[in-house]
Design a protein around this motif. Structure first.
Motif, PDB file in Angstrom:
ATOM      1  N   CYS A   1      16.064 -47.098 -32.735  1.00  0.00           N
ATOM      2  CA  CYS A   1      17.209 -47.498 -31.914  1.00  0.00           C
ATOM      3  C   CYS A   1      18.522 -47.422 -32.686  1.00  0.00           C
ATOM      4  CB  CYS A   1      16.984 -48.907 -31.371  1.00  0.00           C
ATOM      5  SG  CYS A   1      15.587 -49.019 -30.228  1.00  0.00           S
ATOM      6  N   VAL A   2      18.498 -47.797 -33.953  1.00  0.00           N
ATOM      7  CA  VAL A   2      19.707 -47.680 -34.772  1.00  0.00           C
ATOM      8  C   VAL A   2      20.121 -46.211 -34.872  1.00  0.00           C
ATOM      9  CG1 VAL A   2      20.625 -47.923 -37.117  1.00  0.00           C
ATOM     10  CG2 VAL A   2      19.337 -49.795 -36.081  1.00  0.00           C
ATOM     11  N   ALA A   3      19.147 -45.326 -35.040  1.00  0.00           N
ATOM     12  CA  ALA A   3      19.442 -43.894 -35.121  1.00  0.00           C
ATOM     13  C   ALA A   3      20.068 -43.379 -33.831  1.00  0.00           C
ATOM     14  CB  ALA A   3      18.166 -43.112 -35.440  1.00  0.00           C
TER      15      ALA A   3
ATOM     16  N   ALA B   1       9.189 -57.098 -37.113  1.00  0.00           N
ATOM     17  CA  ALA B   1       8.790 -57.774 -38.356  1.00  0.00           C
ATOM     18  C   ALA B   1       9.435 -57.117 -39.574  1.00  0.00           C
ATOM     19  CB  ALA B   1       7.265 -57.758 -38.484  1.00  0.00           C
ATOM     20  N   LYS B   2      10.748 -57.071 -39.604  1.00  0.00           N
ATOM     21  CA  LYS B   2      11.476 -56.445 -40.706  1.00  0.00           C
ATOM     22  C   LYS B   2      11.664 -57.386 -41.896  1.00  0.00           C
ATOM     23  CE  LYS B   2      12.972 -52.234 -39.466  1.00  0.00           C
ATOM     24  NZ  LYS B   2      12.695 -51.027 -40.277  1.00  0.00           N
ATOM     25  N   ASN B   3      11.651 -58.690 -41.646  1.00  0.00           N
ATOM     26  CA  ASN B   3      11.871 -59.696 -42.686  1.00  0.00           C
ATOM     27  C   ASN B   3      13.210 -59.505 -43.392  1.00  0.00           C
ATOM     28  OD1 ASN B   3      11.159 -62.034 -44.113  1.00  0.00           O
ATOM     29  ND2 ASN B   3      10.321 -60.862 -45.813  1.00  0.00           N
ATOM     30  N   TYR B   4      14.249 -59.108 -42.649  1.00  0.00           N
ATOM     31  CA  TYR B   4      15.569 -58.964 -43.242  1.00  0.00           C
ATOM     32  C   TYR B   4      16.119 -60.306 -43.737  1.00  0.00           C
ATOM     33  CZ  TYR B   4      16.161 -54.119 -41.673  1.00  0.00           C
ATOM     34  OH  TYR B   4      16.041 -52.766 -41.492  1.00  0.00           O
TER      35      TYR B   4
ATOM     36  N   LEU C   1       9.276 -50.239 -25.464  1.00  0.00           N
ATOM     37  CA  LEU C   1       9.645 -49.144 -26.370  1.00  0.00           C
ATOM     38  C   LEU C   1       8.479 -48.712 -27.247  1.00  0.00           C
ATOM     39  CD1 LEU C   1      13.255 -50.210 -27.401  1.00  0.00           C
ATOM     40  CD2 LEU C   1      12.560 -48.468 -25.749  1.00  0.00           C
ATOM     41  N   ALA C   2       7.632 -49.649 -27.646  1.00  0.00           N
ATOM     42  CA  ALA C   2       6.449 -49.277 -28.437  1.00  0.00           C
ATOM     43  C   ALA C   2       5.554 -48.350 -27.634  1.00  0.00           C
ATOM     44  CB  ALA C   2       5.685 -50.529 -28.856  1.00  0.00           C
TER      45      ALA C   2
ATOM     46  N   GLU D   1       2.791 -53.783 -35.680  1.00  0.00           N
ATOM     47  CA  GLU D   1       2.982 -52.691 -36.637  1.00  0.00           C
ATOM     48  C   GLU D   1       4.132 -51.778 -36.217  1.00  0.00           C
ATOM     49  OE1 GLU D   1      -0.547 -50.462 -38.049  1.00  0.00           O
ATOM     50  OE2 GLU D   1      -1.691 -51.891 -36.834  1.00  0.00           O
ATOM     51  N   VAL D   2       4.117 -51.391 -34.954  1.00  0.00           N
ATOM     52  CA  VAL D   2       5.090 -50.423 -34.446  1.00  0.00           C
ATOM     53  C   VAL D   2       6.490 -51.026 -34.367  1.00  0.00           C
ATOM     54  CG1 VAL D   2       5.693 -49.155 -32.338  1.00  0.00           C
ATOM     55  CG2 VAL D   2       3.380 -49.034 -33.229  1.00  0.00           C
ATOM     56  N   SER D   3       6.574 -52.356 -34.285  1.00  0.00           N
ATOM     57  CA  SER D   3       7.873 -53.006 -34.107  1.00  0.00           C
ATOM     58  C   SER D   3       8.879 -52.597 -35.182  1.00  0.00           C
ATOM     59  CB  SER D   3       7.701 -54.529 -34.099  1.00  0.00           C
ATOM     60  OG  SER D   3       7.399 -55.034 -35.393  1.00  0.00           O
ATOM     61  N   VAL D   4       8.403 -52.411 -36.406  1.00  0.00           N
ATOM     62  CA  VAL D   4       9.334 -52.094 -37.496  1.00  0.00           C
ATOM     63  C   VAL D   4       9.960 -50.717 -37.314  1.00  0.00           C
ATOM     64  CG1 VAL D   4       8.133 -53.610 -39.101  1.00  0.00           C
ATOM     65  CG2 VAL D   4       7.486 -51.208 -38.984  1.00  0.00           C
ATOM     66  N   ASN D   5       9.239 -49.813 -36.643  1.00  0.00           N
ATOM     67  CA  ASN D   5       9.770 -48.471 -36.413  1.00  0.00           C
ATOM     68  C   ASN D   5      10.753 -48.431 -35.241  1.00  0.00           C
ATOM     69  OD1 ASN D   5       8.065 -47.455 -38.457  1.00  0.00           O
ATOM     70  ND2 ASN D   5       6.382 -47.231 -36.998  1.00  0.00           N
ATOM     71  N   ILE D   6      10.568 -49.347 -34.291  1.00  0.00           N
ATOM     72  CA  ILE D   6      11.424 -49.348 -33.098  1.00  0.00           C
ATOM     73  C   ILE D   6      12.882 -49.560 -33.491  1.00  0.00           C
ATOM     74  CG2 ILE D   6      11.971 -50.579 -30.969  1.00  0.00           C
ATOM     75  CD1 ILE D   6       8.992 -51.275 -30.745  1.00  0.00           C
TER      76      ILE D   6
END
Length: 638
Positions: free
Chosen positions: A127-129, A83-86, A446-447, A118-123
């Motif tokens: 992964c990008v890192a 849920a980044k809403n990019y 992953l969460a 909630e956790v989805s935004v951190n995943i």
């Protein structure tokens, strides 16, 4: 038995934050005293093993592949939700939460689903890192596309190889910990049993698939990250090694199995091509962003080439029936619509078991090069299997067994009712209800591994004395004897049928009676036949070779033996649930327009089955489901 899910109190949006604040802590020095056994090394297993090791725990990780890179997570194609809403199209944590609860047909635990959102935004940041090469827009921002059951673009992707790239990210983190000595890896090793001591999971029994050696491993907690049971149907999109063994044997040691009848049928698979086909191939749901699904309006046109069927004579049935979502209607709805069209005699291809997925309009609008950039590897895979180019003519697709929403019951801490046994990813039941939205499996795996279990496992471990149970305990000796006895039985039984012949017969039976549509009559027939087939399996099975070396037939025999037992629970659960919801469609319970008809008054609960020793008479435990934020409603995508 009363099931305590340990859901935190307070507002939904604050539950996870409150739970993290209230969870127990173990200081870094004491963490090094605990040993955690992680069974499975896909997204959930690799991420959990790597993260727990980084925290200081001693970890043993087991996988039956030769490398964690070969876990079935690698097969996921289309993307991962967050849920980044990019795209600035109105997405939010609440909307992802809402879509997931609604997509699961109101049969998931709300608190777990909100935590996942909630956790989805951190995943994605994690992964990008790690270097996961997500697709990007021209300006460098991460790209998104839409998936079924959503009206926003929240799915991050790496062409059609998202699962592979995410797994390589988790695998790199795992390798770092292996090199540092925090994780001890056991490849080509299959779990045969859970060992319980005083009602707690304290170890596992494994078989080395190269040498045949059966061994015991003790730990302070056990994590099952072993995927789903879709191969009970024999033909599925799962890798042929996917099985129910780890969760089923944990079930026989006391862990409750929840909602086994919730199996997902994926609408976008290459149709069956022969009687002796061993698996099916998935075509990513992402293709439905640009592909249009249709069948001929007239039965007499089904034998014609698609180019010979005029536009006016085509039925774009998803766009017609579900105008708000069109070709991106959820998987269960899209699958039943395809079956309905084929049952009406308007299916295409051999046996009339196929519908068209047509890219002509998208190619004309965007150009073949753009479509190739988006889906090139998927088009190539389709052409290699069928000999047909989807650039020149429509793909032919048909629904097939894909994901399983049922699994071992777990509480908010991801611990089963069996203390010490935690279950992550597809192996548990908690997040998807009766139907999983596309691109949510990778999100859950992953969460659970990166963000949930590292916090919640301490709530169990603080009450345990590290290393207090060793493999010298009598329960380990007993479990070893039981596993050796089963191996001896398989090898000494000189029957006349192969493992595959039994598996194929069982799978076709379960697909016919408990597949896309179920009836009480059909399920009763299956429940009569499955015990008969299981008895024949015991007496008429032939397994060549020995147990002292690599023996794939012996491996399969143990897995199919578990499918033979599990299939009965699957059909019992489907017969007991007298309603239709998500992937569980009882033909007796539908609205006049053919949509699934839930019975919230009588079946708004998770069915957690307890093993009694009699496969035909398990005990039903119920966890009532309450909906505070997303109120119960008839699900509609029209």
């Amino acid at each position: 038995m009363s099931l305590d899910s340990h859901i935190p109190s307070g507002p939904m949006a604050m539950k996870w934050s409150k739970h993290k604040q209230d969870s127990k802590l173990i200081n870094p020095k004491n963490k090094r005293k605990f040993t955690v056994l992680v069974v499975g090394s896909g997204l959930a297993g690799s991420s959990a093993a790597a993260t727990l090791s980084e925290l200081g725990y001693k970890v043993k990780c087991f996988c039956f592949q030769d490398s964690a890179r070969r876990a079935h997570s690698i097969a996921a194609q289309g993307g991962i939700n967050a849920a980044k809403n990019y795209q600035n199209d109105g997405d939010s944590v609440h909307r992802l939460f809402y879509d997931t609860v609604k997509g699961g047909d109101f049969r998931a635990r709300e608190a777990n689903v909100h935590r996942l959102a909630e956790v989805s935004v951190n995943i994605i940041d994690q992964c990008v890192a790690q270097g996961v090469p997500f697709a990007r827009e021209y300006g460098g921002m991460l790209a998104n596309r839409s998936f079924g059951g959503a009206q926003v673009s929240r799915t991050f992707y790496a062409r059609g190889q998202t699962g592979q790239q995410l797994l390589l990210g988790a695998y790199s983190a795992l390798n770092k910990e292996i090199a540092a000595g925090g994780v001890q890896m056991y490849p080509r090793t299959e779990m045969l049993d859970i060992v319980t001591v005083d009602g707690h999971a304290k170890g596992i029994i494994t078989r080395n698939l190269v040498t045949g050696k059966i061994e015991a491993h003790a730990g302070d907690a056990v994590l099952l990250c072993t995927g789903g049971y879709g191969n009970v149907f024999y033909l599925s999109t799962n890798a042929m090694g996917c099985n129910v063994t780890a969760t089923w044997r944990a079930h026989k040691k006391g862990a409750f199995f929840a909602n086994p009848c919730y199996t997902q049928i994926h609408p976008t698979c290459i149709p069956v091509s022969g009687d002796y086909q061993s698996k099916l191939t998935l075509m990513s749901e992402s293709l439905r962003n640009d592909g249009r699904v249709w069948v001929p309006k007239k039965k007499e046109d089904c034998g014609k080439a698609p180019s010979q069927i005029a536009e006016a004579d085509r039925d774009y049935y998803l766009e017609r029936k579900y105008p708000s979502f069109g070709n991106l209607a959820p998987r269960d709805i899209s699958s039943r619509a395809a079956k309905e069209a084929c049952d009406d005699g308007r299916g295409v291809g051999p046996g009339g078991r196929g519908v068209y997925l047509d890219f002509a309009e998208a190619i004309q609008q965007f150009g073949a090069n753009t479509i190739a950039e988006r889906y090139g590897n998927l088009f190539e895979m389709y052409e290699r299997i069928t000999g047909e180019s989807a650039y020149k003519q429509p793909m032919r697709i048909y629904p097939a067994v894909h994901y399983t929403m049922g699994g071992l019951w777990v509480d908010y801490n991801l611990m089963s009712n069996l203390p010490g046994l935690h279950v992550l990813g597809e192996a548990n039941f908690s997040d998807h209800g009766a139907n999983r939205l596309g691109a949510s499996a990778l999100m859950q795996g992953l969460a659970d591994g990166y963000f949930v279990i590292p916090t919640t496992i301490a709530n169990y471990l603080v009450g345990q004395k590290p290393g207090s149970i060793t493999t010298e305990h009598p329960e380990f000796k007993k479990a070893l004897e039981d596993c050796n006895a089963q191996t001896k039985h398989f090898l000494s039984n000189k029957g006349k049928r192969s493992v595959d012949s039994f598996h194929r017969e069982l799978g076709l039976l379960v697909w016919d009676k408990c597949g896309m549509a179920r009836t009480k009559e059909g399920l009763t027939e299956a429940l009569k036949r499955i015990p008969e087939l299981r008895e024949e399996f015991k007496t008429n099975l032939f397994v060549p070779g020995s147990g002292d070396a690599c023996n794939p037939e012996l491996e399969k025999a143990g897995r199919v033996a578990d499918f033979m037992e599990f299939a009965e629970l699957l059909c019992l659960d489907a017969r007991h649930r007298e309603e239709s919801c998500g992937g569980h469609f009882r033909s007796e319970y539908q609205y006049p327009d053919g949509e699934a008809k839930r019975d919230d008054e009588n079946f708004c609960y998770a069915a957690a089955w307890e093993y009694t020793g009699d496969y035909g008479k398990p005990t039903l435990n119920k966890e009532p489901l309450s909906f505070e934020e997303v109120h119960l409603a008839v699900r509609s995508y029209k």
